[in-house]
Structures are given as C-alpha cells and as structure tokens.
Design an enzyme around this catalytic site. Structure first.
Site, PDB file in Angstrom:
ATOM      1  N   GLU A 167      17.937  35.640  60.454  1.00 40.56           N
ATOM      2  CA  GLU A 167      17.193  36.680  59.949  1.00 40.56           C
ATOM      3  C   GLU A 167      16.992  37.783  60.421  1.00 40.56           C
ATOM      4  O   GLU A 167      15.843  38.274  60.912  1.00 40.56           O
ATOM      5  CB  GLU A 167      15.666  35.974  59.441  1.00 40.56           C
ATOM      6  CG  GLU A 167      15.756  34.765  58.742  1.00 40.56           C
ATOM      7  CD  GLU A 167      14.417  34.443  58.122  1.00 40.56           C
ATOM      8  OE1 GLU A 167      13.501  34.829  58.634  1.00 40.56           O
ATOM      9  OE2 GLU A 167      14.384  33.333  57.392  1.00 40.56           O
ATOM     10  N   GLU A 354      17.511  27.591  55.800  1.00 38.53           N
ATOM     11  CA  GLU A 354      16.037  27.189  55.720  1.00 38.53           C
ATOM     12  C   GLU A 354      15.514  27.367  54.396  1.00 38.53           C
ATOM     13  O   GLU A 354      16.053  28.232  53.327  1.00 38.53           O
ATOM     14  CB  GLU A 354      15.152  28.283  56.538  1.00 38.53           C
ATOM     15  CG  GLU A 354      15.182  27.937  58.075  1.00 38.53           C
ATOM     16  CD  GLU A 354      14.522  29.183  58.690  1.00 38.53           C
ATOM     17  OE1 GLU A 354      13.238  29.336  58.164  1.00 38.53           O
ATOM     18  OE2 GLU A 354      14.744  29.456  59.589  1.00 38.53           O
TER      19      GLU A 354
END
Ligand code: PNW
Length: 448
Positions: A167, A354
C-alpha cells in the site's frame, strides 16, 4: 446445489498480518527503532498512546499461532518482514539475529503445512533512514536494495511468493501528506511526487532481488490499494465513468509500473512538480512481475454526469460503515476493483492480499465472539469476488485481513480486524465465529 458459490480449483485462501502489527519485541535481539516506534510515542498521535512494543507478542508465540492456523485449516499466510529487525539502521551492518528469527519463523510455518507469502515492506521504515530524509530521499532506495537482497538470499530457498511493498498510498500520502500515519509530516506536491517515485524504484529493486536470488519458482508482485470506484448503475456510461476515475487515480503507481514511463497525462498534471528520474529507473520500475496484489476494503460511487463527465458522489451520512470511519461497506468494490485492474492494466494473476473489517467492541460470550457483522461483510464481499471470477477476471486468491486482532496503527488496539480475538492483557487467542465460518469456506472452497 445449483447456485453453489464455488471457487475455482486451486484458489488460494489465506489470512494476512504484518510484522509491526503483531510481533512486539520492538527492541529485542537488536531490532532498531522504526518510524512507528517513534510516532506512537508522540502524544496524541495514537489512540490511548498504544505502542507496538508488545502487540500480539507473536515474536515469542509464533509456534502457538501457527498451530492455531493449522487447526483452522489455513494453508496460505501473508506476513511481512520488519526491515529494522534485519538492518537496525536501515543500512550498514546486518543484524544476524533478525534474519535468524525469520528463518525460524518460516521453518515453523512450513512445519505446519502453511505456505508463506512474504511482504518486504509494510510501513515500518527504520527511523535512522527517516532521520536522513526518509522516503523524500534517494537514501531509501540505496538502503532498500541491499535489504531486499539480504532477505531474499536468506529465505529464498523456502519462500516462493514475494510482495515488494504494501500500500504505497498509505505509507506515502497518509504518512507525508498531512495524514494520520507515521512519520506524520506535510510535504509539498513536488516532494510527494518524488516520494512516490522512490517507492516505485524500491518496488523495482525488490523485483530484481527476487529474480536474482529467489531461486527456482520464485514469484513476485506489488500489493497496491488503488482507489476503486463503483459505478452507481451497471450501464456502459457509468462503468466508463468509474473506469476513468480508476485510471486517473493510479497515475503515480500502477500506471508507470505497467507502462514503463510516466504518462503524458501525469507529466502534464505534475508540471514543474514532476519527480527527478534517474537513468535506468524505469528499467527497474517496469520489470515484469508475476501477479498483482490488491488490498480492497472500500470504494466511492461514481456515475456519468453531464456529458459523461465522471461524478463521485459523497456518501450520505447514514451509509453503513464499520467502526473505521473510512470503511464504508461496499461489497461491489471487490468486483470492480479486480475487473478494472484486469481491464486497465491487463493484470493476469490477481490476488486480494487484504480484505476485512474493523470493529471496536467484540466481547467474549461464553468463550466465543459473535462477530456476525464480520461474517456477513466478508460473505457479501466474497460473493462479489465470485461474480468477478465468473465474468472472467483472473482472481487467483484471497487473504483475509486479519488472522488476529492487532495493532491497528493510529487506532492502536481499540480497533479489531482479526478473525481470532486477542486479549492483549493475557495474550489469549480465541477464534471468533467468523474464524469458524471462514475455516469452512476454505475447506469447502465455496461460500457457506
Ligand atoms: C491496510 N484507508 O491499511 C493495511 O495494509 C493494514 O496494515 C491495516 O491494518 C488494514 O488495512 C486495516 O486498516 C489501510 O484509509 C489503512 O483507506 C487505511 C486505508 C486503507 C487501508
């Protein structure tokens, strides 16, 4: 059953965590300080002043945790390596004890029949590097290359699935552009563009490290969390509008990685604030990868406005959310987020690295946690992932965030994302209802 929501054969089901959020032992066996160790001690930055010092004490309890995973039938586990455990100062001398720990960890995992998926960087930048400019400076790339090589060399005989960075948006924009993550600064647009550039160079360095030292069968990709807009109506006009927003939001990351240069649209937008690019950078940045990891939790609704111009609608005040203010419950984001990655960037092997949800009060009731909200959310999201696969989107796996309650960054230990409940006073683990449900999903390879 006729409408059985079955997943493809060999679909990868797993759970995910990250080193700083679960390991604890923040200063043990030579580990250096990370920017999160520092940031969590700044008054007012983290809820209740919670630190990462102990977390789930996974550093000492890992064998127990892997036994629990095995009991639930977990076959794939996404974890991260703490850079400051391996290089306490980010560069310079390696800390053998750090590498030894991860070697033991991998062995223990394999012993329980669990396949590791290893992320090289999940936000815990060594503080020493931050003191020398952090992501603003090329010093991070100079340090990250040797770090990635050292880890791949040490574990590559047993680890075959590598994720370069987790991320980029969160550790860059939320960390350096006035957000609520470490190091918590506010930089100019020019500096932010440079920070993104350094991040994608590091991604390339990690890909190279895996290619050079990963051995036979090694695979590598990045985990991104692009903005994933949802068309209000599934009509060509709204879908095109949402796709346009999707592509426009990825100009600093997925776009250069896949096209091997910055796009004219980006260079025009950045103007004089464009980043400094060194010779050879794009050879690294665009090295071919084997898969694309996506962390997808939530997304905004977009429709075609006047003349087809995309219009992002604000959520009404009562739109359902989890306890995280940012996590609006939008299951379709798994459909559109994967479909756009495939359509826009040609991603051929997509893993949801995720997805999950955070809630605050999840009390034990007769030794159980009745987290029906989590079970419901994950089931609805997975239904949309199933629909994407049915429409030909090449999704190969799904990792639920998270295996256990852990340190949720600026929200400390208040916000619980686990399917295993953790009592942070006693370190007792208790599988929640959602864990039992998910165990059955993994076992039967279908929604139950
Ligand atoms: C991810 N947002 O973070 C991280 O990879 C995990 O470490 C984290 O625990 C998990 O999701 C839950 O938060 C995100 O503001 C943080 O959109 C913030 C956002 C998205 C993801």
């Amino acid at each position: 059953m006729k409408n059985d929501l079955r997943f493809p054969k060999n679909f990868v089901w797993g759970v995910a965590t990250a080193a700083p959020q679960i390991e604890g032992a923040a200063f043990e066996d030579g580990k250096g300080e990370s920017i999160w160790d520092r940031y969590s001690r700044v008054p007012g930055k983290v809820l209740n002043g919670d630190t990462l010092d102990v977390a789930c004490d996974h550093y000492h309890l890992y064998k127990h945790d892997f036994a629990l995973m095995r009991k639930l039938g977990v076959k794939h586990y996404r974890l991260s390596i703490a850079w400051p455990r391996v290089y306490p100062n980010g560069d310079g001398a390696v800390n053998p004890k750090g590498l030894e720990f991860y070697s033991r960890l991998i062995d223990a995992m394999l012993k329980e029949g669990i396949t590791p998926w290893v992320t090289l960087f999940h936000w815990d930048l060594p503080q020493s590097l931050e003191d020398r400019g952090g992501w603003r400076s090329r010093v991070v790339c100079d340090a990250f290359g040797p770090y990635a090589e050292a880890v791949v060399k040490a574990l590559g005989d047993r680890v075959k699935n590598w994720i370069t960075l987790n991320e980029v948006f969160c550790f860059t924009s939320l960390g350096y552009d006035g957000g609520d993550k470490a190091p918590g600064t506010k930089e100019t647009t020019k500096v932010m563009n440079q920070i993104y550039h350094h991040a994608i160079v590091c991604h390339g360095l990690a890909v190279r490290a895996v290619r050079q030292h990963g051995g036979k069968g090694a695979r590598v990709g990045i985990t991104d969390n692009p903005l994933c807009p949802i068309p209000v109506t599934e009509t060509p006009a709204d879908i095109a509008a949402a796709r346009k927003v999707y592509a426009g939001a990825s100009l600093r990351l997925l776009d250069p990685i896949h096209r091997g240069s910055y796009s004219p649209a980006y260079l025009k937008q950045a103007g004089a604030d464009r980043p400094e690019v060194r010779k050879g950078d794009f050879d690294l940045i665009s090295l071919p990868t084997d898969f694309l990891g996506l962390n997808i939790y939530t997304g905004p609704f977009v429709r075609a406005g006047k003349g087809g111009k995309p219009e992002t609608l604000p959520y009404p005040p009562d739109f359902p959310r989890t306890s995280c203010p940012w996590l609006y419950i939008t299951p379709q984001v798994l459909y559109w987020g994967t479909r756009f990655a495939h359509e826009v960037y040609g991603a051929k092997h997509i893993y949801i690295t995720e997805n999950g949800c955070g809630y605050d009060d999840e009390p034990l009731v007769d030794g159980e946690v009745h987290d029906l909200h989590r079970r419901d959310l994950v089931r609805n999201y997975l239904g949309e992932l199933h629909r994407a696969i049915g429409d030909g989107v090449p999704v190969r796996g799904y990792f639920l965030w998270s295996f256990m309650d852990n340190y949720e960054w600026q929200d400390g230990y208040t916000r619980r994302f686990g399917i295993i409940h953790v009592d942070f006073k006693t370190q007792k683990r208790t599988p929640k209802l959602s864990a039992k449900w998910y165990a059955q999903v993994m076992k039967e390879n279908r929604l139950v």
